[in-house]
Design a protein around this motif. Structure first.
Motif, short mmCIF file in Angstrom:
data_model
loop_
_atom_site.label_atom_id
_atom_site.label_comp_id
_atom_site.label_asym_id
_atom_site.label_seq_id
_atom_site.Cartn_x
_atom_site.Cartn_y
_atom_site.Cartn_z
N PRO A 166 0.80 -1.24 0.00
CA PRO A 166 0.00 0.00 0.00
C PRO A 166 0.83 1.28 0.00
O PRO A 166 0.38 2.30 -0.52
CB PRO A 166 -0.82 -0.12 1.29
CG PRO A 166 0.01 -0.99 2.17
CD PRO A 166 0.66 -1.98 1.25
N THR A 189 -3.00 -9.72 4.64
CA THR A 189 -4.37 -9.75 5.16
C THR A 189 -4.88 -11.17 5.23
O THR A 189 -4.94 -11.88 4.21
CB THR A 189 -5.30 -8.91 4.26
OG1 THR A 189 -4.81 -7.57 4.18
CG2 THR A 189 -6.72 -8.89 4.84
N ALA A 195 -2.74 -5.15 13.00
CA ALA A 195 -3.83 -4.17 12.96
C ALA A 195 -5.10 -4.94 13.30
O ALA A 195 -5.62 -5.69 12.46
CB ALA A 195 -3.93 -3.52 11.59
N GLN A 238 -8.92 -5.38 14.22
CA GLN A 238 -10.29 -4.89 14.17
C GLN A 238 -11.18 -6.07 14.59
O GLN A 238 -11.10 -7.14 13.98
CB GLN A 238 -10.64 -4.44 12.76
CG GLN A 238 -11.93 -3.66 12.64
CD GLN A 238 -11.82 -2.22 13.12
OE1 GLN A 238 -10.77 -1.63 13.03
NE2 GLN A 238 -12.91 -1.70 13.64
N GLN A 241 -10.09 2.42 12.29
CA GLN A 241 -8.83 3.11 12.00
C GLN A 241 -7.58 2.31 12.36
O GLN A 241 -6.46 2.82 12.28
CB GLN A 241 -8.79 4.46 12.73
CG GLN A 241 -9.83 5.44 12.26
CD GLN A 241 -9.70 6.80 12.92
OE1 GLN A 241 -8.64 7.17 13.43
NE2 GLN A 241 -10.79 7.55 12.94
N LEU A 262 -6.04 -0.22 10.86
CA LEU A 262 -5.13 -0.42 9.73
C LEU A 262 -4.43 0.88 9.37
O LEU A 262 -3.21 0.89 9.13
CB LEU A 262 -5.89 -0.96 8.52
CG LEU A 262 -5.06 -1.20 7.25
CD1 LEU A 262 -3.89 -2.13 7.53
CD2 LEU A 262 -5.93 -1.75 6.14
N GLU A 263 -5.16 1.96 9.35
CA GLU A 263 -4.58 3.27 9.03
C GLU A 263 -3.44 3.61 9.99
O GLU A 263 -2.35 4.04 9.57
CB GLU A 263 -5.67 4.35 9.11
CG GLU A 263 -5.16 5.77 8.94
CD GLU A 263 -6.24 6.81 9.23
OE1 GLU A 263 -5.89 7.98 9.43
OE2 GLU A 263 -7.44 6.44 9.24
N HIS A 264 -3.67 3.40 11.27
CA HIS A 264 -2.64 3.72 12.26
C HIS A 264 -1.47 2.74 12.19
O HIS A 264 -0.31 3.14 12.39
CB HIS A 264 -3.26 3.74 13.66
CG HIS A 264 -4.05 4.97 13.96
ND1 HIS A 264 -3.53 6.04 14.67
CD2 HIS A 264 -5.32 5.32 13.64
CE1 HIS A 264 -4.44 6.98 14.77
NE2 HIS A 264 -5.54 6.57 14.16
N LEU A 322 -0.40 1.20 9.49
CA LEU A 322 0.38 1.57 8.31
C LEU A 322 1.22 2.82 8.57
O LEU A 322 2.36 2.92 8.10
CB LEU A 322 -0.55 1.80 7.12
CG LEU A 322 -1.18 0.56 6.50
CD1 LEU A 322 -2.23 0.93 5.46
CD2 LEU A 322 -0.11 -0.33 5.86
N ALA A 323 0.67 3.76 9.34
CA ALA A 323 1.43 4.97 9.68
C ALA A 323 2.66 4.61 10.52
O ALA A 323 3.75 5.17 10.31
CB ALA A 323 0.54 5.96 10.42
N GLU A 380 5.20 3.04 8.19
CA GLU A 380 5.89 4.05 7.36
C GLU A 380 7.01 4.74 8.14
O GLU A 380 8.08 5.02 7.60
CB GLU A 380 4.89 5.08 6.85
CG GLU A 380 4.03 4.62 5.70
CD GLU A 380 3.24 5.74 5.08
OE1 GLU A 380 3.72 6.36 4.10
OE2 GLU A 380 2.14 6.03 5.57
#
Length: 261
Positions: A7, A15, A105, A107, A188, A190-192, A194-195, A198
């Protein structure tokens, strides 16, 4: 069964993709996960790995339907049970041995071997609606292998409470106990994760790899041995090109250029 995506640069996303089976860890999924982690560990274009899951459940643990079906085998399932548990142990150890940090991540719920998987990852981000449990005691199958990862993340009393009561704990409780790093708003995770990946990917891949390995090695050593080992690690790290570059960049007030050597 297991999806691989890229991504963002230098970050791989794995996943678990058995949502209809609550992402149960079948033998095939364990094999696929181990193989993927080992391959990504050798991939010079990857610096961090995020592990997520499709659907509302992160993982319900071992595939009980698959295990039960093998009770009809001539050995009452002995060979298959052994293969599955051995593979599970190998997969968890592959995550620890991987030179790239692995971030879960989460959920939804992570139970039994699913909870073990979260505990095995180097970092974990959980959505506020996530729940965790090692409920094997409730069905006559004590979570003995999940206990290994769990007891290396939380206190003994907390681990024993989860193992003996088999009750769900919330994401906030998991964070307070040290099972996950952060709790974020629903949707959120996955978003966090990935951050975080990075940020790790922006650092020297050699330094991160050295540090991850040293962390798990020294954790098993007596104090004096741990200091002797990590002192040697730091000396060898200091001799690396990336350390020279990083320190020089810091002193020169410029951005470092990592080469991974």
């Amino acid at each position: 069964m297991l999806l691989l995506e890229r991504p963002v640069p230098r970050v791989a996303l794995l996943t678990l993709n058995r949502p209809a089976a609550r992402n149960a860890l079948s033998l095939a999924l364990l094999e696929a996960l181990q193989s993927a982690v080992e391959a990504l560990g050798r991939d010079d274009d990857v610096s961090a790995i995020v592990l997520a899951a499709a659907g509302p459940v992160f993982s319900s643990g071992h595939d009980l339907k698959e295990l039960t079906a093998h009770r009809a085998d001539t050995d009452a399932g002995l060979a298959f049970f052994t293969e599955t548990m051995t593979r599970c142990a190998a997969t968890m150890q592959a995550i620890i041995a991987c030179p790239k940090p692995v971030i879960a991540a989460v959920q939804g719920t992570a139970t039994a071997a699913g909870c073990q998987l979260v505990a095995t990852c180097d970092l974990a981000v959980a959505a506020e609606n996530a729940h965790f449990a090692t409920p094997g005691v409730n069905i006559g199958l004590f979570c003995s292998t999940p206990m290994v990862a769990l007891s290396r993340n939380v206190s003994r009393k907390t681990a024993m409470e989860m193992l003996l009561l088999g009750e769900m704990i919330t994401a906030e409780q998991a964070a307070a106990h040290g099972l996950v790093n952060r709790v974020v708003p629903q949707g959120q995770a996955l978003e966090h994760a990935l951050a975080m990946a990075e940020k790790i990917a922006a650092k020297s891949p050699l330094t991160v790899s050295i540090g991850k390995r040293a962390f798990y090695e020294q954790a098993q050593m007596p104090l004096a041995e741990a200091y002797a080992y990590t002192a040697d690690v730091m000396v060898r790290n200091m001799l690396a090109r990336d350390a020279e570059e990083g320190i020089g960049a810091f002193l020169g007030k410029r951005k470092p250029e990592w080469k991974g050597c």
